[in-house]
Design a protein around this motif. Structure first.
Motif, mmCIF file in Angstrom:
data_model
loop_
_atom_site.group_PDB
_atom_site.id
_atom_site.type_symbol
_atom_site.label_atom_id
_atom_site.label_comp_id
_atom_site.label_asym_id
_atom_site.label_seq_id
_atom_site.Cartn_x
_atom_site.Cartn_y
_atom_site.Cartn_z
ATOM 1 N N LYS A 610 15.969 -36.945 52.658
ATOM 2 C CA LYS A 610 15.270 -37.577 51.542
ATOM 3 C C LYS A 610 13.765 -37.279 51.550
ATOM 4 N N LYS A 611 13.381 -36.147 52.123
ATOM 5 C CA LYS A 611 12.002 -35.682 52.058
ATOM 6 C C LYS A 611 11.926 -34.663 50.923
ATOM 7 N N PHE A 612 11.960 -35.188 49.696
ATOM 8 C CA PHE A 612 12.138 -34.345 48.519
ATOM 9 C C PHE A 612 10.940 -33.422 48.254
ATOM 10 N N ASP A 642 20.390 -23.887 41.234
ATOM 11 C CA ASP A 642 21.310 -25.014 41.425
ATOM 12 C C ASP A 642 20.757 -26.016 42.428
ATOM 13 N N ALA A 643 20.205 -25.497 43.523
ATOM 14 C CA ALA A 643 19.665 -26.381 44.554
ATOM 15 C C ALA A 643 18.501 -27.210 44.006
ATOM 16 N N LEU A 644 17.627 -26.551 43.253
ATOM 17 C CA LEU A 644 16.510 -27.280 42.643
ATOM 18 C C LEU A 644 16.995 -28.305 41.625
ATOM 19 N N ALA A 645 18.022 -27.922 40.859
ATOM 20 C CA ALA A 645 18.575 -28.847 39.863
ATOM 21 C C ALA A 645 19.140 -30.095 40.538
ATOM 22 N N THR A 646 19.866 -29.900 41.625
ATOM 23 C CA THR A 646 20.416 -31.039 42.370
ATOM 24 C C THR A 646 19.301 -31.917 42.909
ATOM 25 N N LYS A 650 18.506 -35.901 41.922
ATOM 26 C CA LYS A 650 18.364 -36.992 42.899
ATOM 27 C C LYS A 650 17.077 -37.776 42.655
ATOM 28 N N GLN A 651 16.084 -37.121 42.031
ATOM 29 C CA GLN A 651 14.808 -37.783 41.738
ATOM 30 C C GLN A 651 14.763 -38.317 40.306
ATOM 31 N N ASN A 652 15.933 -38.314 39.626
ATOM 32 C CA ASN A 652 16.059 -38.798 38.241
ATOM 33 C C ASN A 652 15.265 -37.956 37.246
ATOM 34 N N LYS A 653 14.999 -36.697 37.596
ATOM 35 C CA LYS A 653 14.329 -35.778 36.658
ATOM 36 C C LYS A 653 15.417 -34.993 35.912
ATOM 37 N N TYR A 654 16.131 -35.696 35.043
ATOM 38 C CA TYR A 654 17.352 -35.140 34.459
ATOM 39 C C TYR A 654 17.086 -33.964 33.518
#
Length: 941
Positions: A610-612, A642-646, A650-654
């Motif tokens: 969780k160290k985004f 894909d990794a960045l999108a995920t 997780k940070q609610n930046k939809y």
């Protein structure tokens, strides 16, 4: 054949038989046996590349750089961070083929109807249980039904798994669940991190099933054969009792005697014993193949014998038929029948078969070797190869081995799976255990010890010095730890696990659960395991010298970091991944793709931690490196997106996440069209590793070919300097050994020319292509594909250099070659015509271009129909010509038709359809869309 005619009566008879067989290939060859075998090898290699790997046709004698498809991405990059084991997948394909091999249906129609009802029934519906006794035909029924579903319901996604012998790799629940999940992901183009922890994998599988089934337009059927052979089946397959998604159906088969009690409440399809008609049909089929005729009396006796519960199943009756057919030609049918009638189950009948094989052997030595072969196969983890048997028993000649294996295969005792000899049925394995190993565990242990010594020697671990840098094969990694486990030898198992290359091999092939179980056996918890691996790596690092060993060290550190991440040891995972990154930045280059790989893995740990902020920075670095190395539309770029999108999700930046996912999906969609079989490309990667292991010796055609292939592999890795070195060595060796005018020299010239073309050294490329063309024109047939490739690439090069007048005759020759190869009405001819027409247009020769476009249009319409995209592209080109010629009405009409086709294609694709065609009509270097710096031909224009 000689002069186009069969050289003898038997040859003519063979030709006639083969001509009636589908998927058979006849090679016309006059010459020595070795040359003939080489022709067959080349043909098979070509079929594998075209039909399995989905590559363009290439030269039989090797690989031209100009003909290469995209290099196989490393397996770990096919599905994000999850490793795809090509061996496991191949094993399942072969198991399905073997199960469906029989031509007898055994009255399965009534069962097919019940299975079809399951698919059509409204949800929710529990799994359907297919039950029956051992050898009752459950695998055959399911495989035949799968074939029918694939034929009649193309929108239905069918995922199957055939469980083999208990305790084999195919019966490990974690591997089964992982494989099914990856197959779902493959069909939905979804790439997300997937845990390899067996407990989490089992827990998450229902969620994956729900998520992925929602993306599939149609039904999903999951079929697991012999599910009761899975270790701890009820516990490991507990997802079966959960409500299934509405479009998912599950079918499992079990032995009626070993079915877990709670599963007996499910809807059940029980296979009835064979009736007398089926018994007669099966036995007659076997006897007819051997031209054996049974009397009415013999048929009646057989019918009476096959009435008990243990003698009326499909396996028993098939084996009975093979036994009778095997001796029928020697006039011993009555005697054999009397012996068979003493058998009351499949195991006892197998024992009779084995004894008949023993009696046919000429010496006690051969009988002893028969016993040894069956016993070492019986105590192995996944089987034994022929070459391993020859090395285990030096006294075993290839002729004796071939004879023994033929007898054992013909009588359903042994079969082949992924090149390994295995028991064809559980009852065969049980019979060998009772017949040869009945004295107890001591005998079993002795045979296991023999395999332990063999595989230990293969690893050069006699003194257990586990710092060897020799590459560990999958066979050693599969067998040796498992054998130590079975022997209960914890000390040697512990030392084996600390061989970094053994553990890396298991982990990189996705055998995480197996590796974990070994560590649990030696009594080590996760933290102890991590510490021991790290210490072992530090010791190994002290012995590393040179760039190659440091790169290898970086791979080991990365594997350890990923392993610890999967164990949930996030704080311990950072150090090895950080060390891997440091080594790669130093030994390679800060912008090297492998540095991006390290950044990606390290970012994955920070995401879980969780160290985004840290993760985002690393992912962006990895994305930038990947785009620079491969271009903006490469699958590895899609992985970073894909990794960045995920991460953003997780940070609610939809909104940011959705933008990146769409971009990634478009890239993967294009890549999926190009790539074809993922399994096939994983196999291609294995071939690359195999080539690197070869030791090059003196000047020979084979070593020259190996040098050429190594050059191609380095070329595909964008290592152009090393590639040039190998390709030059290949050319020099071929010129010395074969002479400068040999066709193989033309191949090396062609490859070097492609490399110089990529480096934009066009004059040097031109010179080499012209030399290659000169050799091939004199040495090859006018319609030979290798000649066509050189013609095409040189023509494209001339056009690129502005030498259009020199390009024209080559484009014209390309049309002639395709007409001779495929006939005048083949779509490939139309493509060549369009290429020539485009060239004429660039030379302002519209009058010459017009008839070429019109002829191409006619071929495309006749081949694909009037609404095909290629028809639309050609209409658009014709519209431009008409407009430039002043015929505006005709131009409008043609353009209107082209637009209608385009709109129809867009509707079919369900959105905006990107053009897959180039108006230039030529091949080009597609660095941004394919693997780095690979010079490819574009199929359609």
């Amino acid at each position: 054949k000689e002069g186009g005619r069969a050289s003898s009566g038997p040859v003519q008879q063979l030709v006639e038989q083969i001509s009636n067989v589908s998927k058979a290939k006849l090679i016309d060859h006059v010459g020595g046996v070795e040359e003939g075998a080489h022709e067959i090898y080349n043909c098979v290699e070509k079929i594998i590349k075209q039909d399995i790997l989905g590559c363009e046709a290439t030269e039989p004698e090797g690989r031209d750089l100009g003909n290469k498809e995209e290099s196989a991405a490393p397996e770990e990059e096919v599905f994000g961070d999850v490793l795809w084991d090509a061996h496991d997948e191949q094993e399942q394909m072969e198991a399905f083929q073997q199960a469906s091999n029989s031509t007898c249906e055994l009255g399965f129609e009534k069962y097919f109807e019940r299975l079809n009802d399951l698919v059509a029934a409204p949800a929710p519906i529990p799994p359907l249980l297919v039950s029956g006794g051992p050898g009752s035909g459950k695998s055959l029924l399911l495989s035949k039904w799968i074939q029918l579903q694939q034929k009649h319901s193309p929108n239905t996604l069918i995922l199957y798994h055939f469980v083999g012998r208990p305790m084999s790799a195919s019966s490990e629940s974690a591997l089964i669940i992982k494989r099914l999940t990856l197959k779902l992901m493959q069909h939905s183009w979804l790439v997300s991190p997937l845990t390899l922890d067996p407990a989490k994998l089992l827990e998450e599988f229902p969620r994956w099933l729900e998520k992925l089934s929602a993306r599939h337009q149609g039904s999903i059927i999951i079929i697991i054969d012999s599910i009761d052979q899975i270790q701890q089946a009820e516990k490991q397959m507990k997802w079966l009792i959960d409500p299934l998604p509405v479009n998912v159906r599950v079918v499992v088969s079990v032995n009626v005697e070993t079915c877990p009690q709670p599963w007996r409440l499910w809807p059940t399809l029980h296979l009835d014993p064979l009736n007398s008609r089926d018994v007669k049909s099966l036995i007659s089929a076997e006897c007819n193949c051997a031209n054996v005729k049974l009397t009415k009396e013999q048929e009646k006796k057989l019918e009476r014998h096959c009435r008990s519960a243990t003698t009326c199943n499909a396996l028993y009756v098939t084996l009975l038929g093979k036994t009778i057919a095997g001796v029928g030609g020697r006039g011993k049918v009555d005697e054999t029948l009397q012996q068979c009638f003493q058998c009351q189950d499949t195991v006892s009948l197998y024992r009779l078969v084995l004894r008949s094989i023993q009696e046919s052997l000429q010496s006690d030595k051969e009988k002893s070797l028969l016993r040894e072969i069956l016993c070492v196969i019986g105590v192995s983890h996944n089987g034994v190869s022929e070459s391993e048997l020859m090395e285990l028993y030096p006294e075993l000649s290839s002729a004796v081995l071939a004879s023994l294996l033929h007898s054992l295969h013909k009588t359903c005792l042994l079969t082949y799976g992924c090149g390994l000899l295995k028991f064809q049925h559980l009852q065969a394995w049980e019979m060998v255990r009772l017949e040869y190993m009945g004295e107890g565990e001591k005998v079993v242990s002795a045979y296991r010890q023999k395999l332990v010594e063999y595989f230990t020697t293969q690893l050069r671990l006699i003194c257990f010095s586990f710092t060897s840098r020799d590459r560990v094969t999958w066979r050693s990694a599969d067998e040796l730890p498992w054998l130590f486990q079975q022997q209960g030898d914890k000390q040697r198992l512990h030392k084996c696990l600390l061989n970094l290359f053994v553990s890396q091999n298991l982990y990189k092939r996705g055998h995480f659960a197996e590796l974990l179980s070994y560590w649990q056996l030696v009594g080590k918890d996760k933290s102890s395991m991590a510490a021991e691996y790290f210490d072992s790596l530090k010791d190994y690092e002290k012995s590393c010298e040179g760039e190659d060993s440091m790169i290898c060290l970086a791979d080991l550190y990365e594997t350890l970091g990923r392993f610890l991440k999967d164990l949930g040891l996030l704080s311990q995972a950072v150090a090895p991944l950080q060390r891997s990154l440091e080594i790669r930045e130093t030994a390679l280059d800060p912008d090297h793709p492998r540095v991006a790989q390290s950044l990606h893995q390290l970012a994955g740990v920070y995401v879980q931690w969780k160290k985004f902020g840290n993760a985002e920075q690393l992912y962006k670095q990895a994305l930038e490196i990947s785009e620079n190395a491969y271009g903006a539309e490469h699958p590895r770029v899609a992985r970073e997106l894909d990794a960045l999108a995920t991460l953003y999700q997780k940070q609610n930046k939809y909104e940011q996440a959705e933008h990146l996912r769409k971009k990634s999906f478009r890239i993967r969609q294009k890549a999926a069209r190009r790539k074809g079989s993922l399994c096939g490309f994983a196999l291609l990667r294995q071939r690359a590793l195999q080539l690197e292991e070869l030791t090059l010796g003196k000047d020979t055609p084979d070593n020259a070919r190996t040098l050429n292939e190594l050059g191609v592999l380095y070329y595909l890795q964008n290592n152009l300097e090393t590639a040039e070195l190998f390709l030059k060595r290949s050319l020099e060796m071929r010129e010395r050994v074969l002479g400068p005018q040999h066709p193989d020299c033309a191949q090396s010239l062609n490859n070097l020319a492609a490399l110089y073309n990529e480096k934009q050294l066009y004059e040097r490329a031109e010179e080499l292509y012209e030399k290659a063309l000169d050799i091939r024109r004199r040495a090859l047939a006018p319609d030979h594909p290798s000649l066509a490739y050189t013609v095409k690439h040189l023509a494209v090069l001339y056009k690129k250099m502005g030498k259009l007048d020199k390009a024209v005759p080559l484009y014209e020759l390309a049309v002639e070659i395709r007409q001779k190869s495929f006939g005048p009405k083949h779509p490939s001819v139309a493509t060549a015509l369009v290429n020539l027409a485009v060239l004429y247009c660039q030379m302002k020769k519209q009058i010459e271009a017009l008839p070429l476009y019109e002829r191409a249009l006619k071929i495309y319409e006749d081949s694909f129909g009037h609404m095909h995209p290629r028809v639309g592209e050609t209409l658009k080109n014709l519209a431009v010509l008409s407009y430039e010629g002043g015929d505006f009405a005709k131009a409008a009409e043609l353009y209107k038709r082209a637009v209608e086709i385009k709109e129809a294609e867009t509707l079919l694709m369900g959105g905006k359809a990107a053009s897959r065609h180039s108006s230039s009509g030529d091949t080009f270097s597609l660095k941004s869309a394919l693997s780095p710096n690979v010079f490819l031909e574009q199929g359609q224009r």
